[in-house]
Design a protein around this motif. Structure first.
Motif, PDB file in Angstrom:
ATOM      1  N   THR A 141      -7.742  10.897   1.753  1.00  0.00           N
ATOM      2  CA  THR A 141      -7.720   9.439   1.609  1.00  0.00           C
ATOM      3  C   THR A 141      -8.442   9.011   0.335  1.00  0.00           C
ATOM      4  O   THR A 141      -7.948   8.168  -0.416  1.00  0.00           O
ATOM      5  N   ARG A 142      -9.582   9.625   0.081  1.00  0.00           N
ATOM      6  CA  ARG A 142     -10.348   9.281  -1.119  1.00  0.00           C
ATOM      7  C   ARG A 142      -9.599   9.689  -2.389  1.00  0.00           C
ATOM      8  O   ARG A 142      -9.539   8.927  -3.357  1.00  0.00           O
ATOM      9  N   ASP A 176     -17.820   2.930  11.455  1.00  0.00           N
ATOM     10  CA  ASP A 176     -16.492   2.932  12.072  1.00  0.00           C
ATOM     11  C   ASP A 176     -15.613   4.029  11.485  1.00  0.00           C
ATOM     12  O   ASP A 176     -14.865   4.685  12.205  1.00  0.00           O
ATOM     13  N   ARG A 177     -15.713   4.231  10.158  1.00  0.00           N
ATOM     14  CA  ARG A 177     -14.949   5.304   9.516  1.00  0.00           C
ATOM     15  C   ARG A 177     -15.319   6.665  10.105  1.00  0.00           C
ATOM     16  O   ARG A 177     -14.447   7.484  10.358  1.00  0.00           O
ATOM     17  N   SER A 211      -5.870   4.071  -8.015  1.00  0.00           N
ATOM     18  CA  SER A 211      -6.713   3.187  -8.830  1.00  0.00           C
ATOM     19  C   SER A 211      -6.666   3.594 -10.303  1.00  0.00           C
ATOM     20  O   SER A 211      -6.619   2.735 -11.181  1.00  0.00           O
ATOM     21  N   SER A 221      -6.631   7.310  -2.916  1.00  0.00           N
ATOM     22  CA  SER A 221      -7.090   6.012  -3.434  1.00  0.00           C
ATOM     23  C   SER A 221      -7.490   6.115  -4.900  1.00  0.00           C
ATOM     24  O   SER A 221      -7.205   5.221  -5.700  1.00  0.00           O
ATOM     25  N   ARG A 228       0.827  -1.223   0.000  1.00  0.00           N
ATOM     26  CA  ARG A 228       0.000   0.000   0.000  1.00  0.00           C
ATOM     27  C   ARG A 228       0.856   1.267   0.000  1.00  0.00           C
ATOM     28  O   ARG A 228       0.358   2.354   0.195  1.00  0.00           O
ATOM     29  N   ASN A 243      -8.995   1.742   6.489  1.00  0.00           N
ATOM     30  CA  ASN A 243      -9.090   0.835   5.354  1.00  0.00           C
ATOM     31  C   ASN A 243      -9.903  -0.415   5.706  1.00  0.00           C
ATOM     32  O   ASN A 243      -9.605  -1.103   6.674  1.00  0.00           O
ATOM     33  N   GLY A 244     -10.949  -0.661   4.918  1.00  0.00           N
ATOM     34  CA  GLY A 244     -11.768  -1.847   5.093  1.00  0.00           C
ATOM     35  C   GLY A 244     -12.778  -1.770   6.222  1.00  0.00           C
ATOM     36  O   GLY A 244     -13.414  -2.773   6.550  1.00  0.00           O
ATOM     37  N   ARG A 245     -12.933  -0.629   6.829  1.00  0.00           N
ATOM     38  CA  ARG A 245     -13.886  -0.470   7.940  1.00  0.00           C
ATOM     39  C   ARG A 245     -15.275  -0.117   7.408  1.00  0.00           C
ATOM     40  O   ARG A 245     -15.429   0.377   6.297  1.00  0.00           O
ATOM     41  N   SER A 246     -16.261  -0.320   8.254  1.00  0.00           N
ATOM     42  CA  SER A 246     -17.635   0.034   7.905  1.00  0.00           C
ATOM     43  C   SER A 246     -17.780   1.559   7.914  1.00  0.00           C
ATOM     44  O   SER A 246     -16.972   2.256   8.542  1.00  0.00           O
ATOM     45  N   GLU A 260      -0.189   4.054  -2.517  1.00  0.00           N
ATOM     46  CA  GLU A 260      -1.414   4.733  -2.094  1.00  0.00           C
ATOM     47  C   GLU A 260      -1.128   5.683  -0.932  1.00  0.00           C
ATOM     48  O   GLU A 260      -1.648   6.800  -0.888  1.00  0.00           O
TER      49      GLU A 260
END
Length: 169
Positions: free
Chosen positions: A143-144, A95-96, A151, A147, A27, A89-92, A30
């Protein structure tokens, strides 16, 4: 003066250690994108704060180069964004949101402590609530964007590899 250097040095070293510990090699690209995105966003915000005299920065790392706080805008906040990006990363979505609020509160408290205990920053028409809101918006945004940049780059690299292998036949 010593407390100012210890404050910034300690903050940067702590966040650097966290980044080294948390960021995996797969990562890394990123996280660089997140770091550079946050640097750009914080540079713009810091320049606006300095130019509109919302805050003053009596002790600056590069006093002749910039009117803003180099260490906070180019090291602390971008490093905080990298740590944030790894953790969310990968959280709901719930949670985010909670993590984002926690990071924004932590930064606002850090900024409050910095203005109280050091001579690094003086708020004129700026408040810790504004710091909180800025970080609350900038962390997910950087962060967005980071990413998205990665990508898009991976998609283009895949298309170039696919196109290159087809033209070789």
């Amino acid at each position: 003066m010593l407390i100012d250097r210890l404050w910034m040095g300690g903050s940067v070293l702590l966040l650097a250690a966290l980044m080294i510990r948390l960021v995996s090699r797969d990562r890394l690209r990123e996280m660089w994108a997140v770091l550079l995105t946050m640097q750009g966003l914080k540079w713009l915000l810091g320049a606006l704060k300095a130019q509109f005299h919302l805050a003053a920065f009596p002790k600056r790392l590069f006093p002749f180069a910039t009117q803003q706080d180099f260490a906070t805008d180019f090291a602390v906040c971008p490093s905080l964004a990298v740590v944030y990006a790894v953790i969310v990363n990968g959280r709901s979505p719930r949670d985010r949101l909670l993590i984002t609020v926690a990071f924004a509160i932590a930064f606002a408290v850090w900024s409050l402590a910095m203005t109280r205990w050091t001579n690094l920053q003086v708020h004129h028409r700026w408040s810790f609530g504004i710091d909180f809101l800025c970080v609350l918006i900038l962390l997910p945004l950087s962060t967005r964007i980071g990413s998205w940049i990665v990508s898009e780059t991976r998609e283009r690299e895949g298309a170039v590899r696919l196109h290159g292998s087809q033209s070789a036949h």
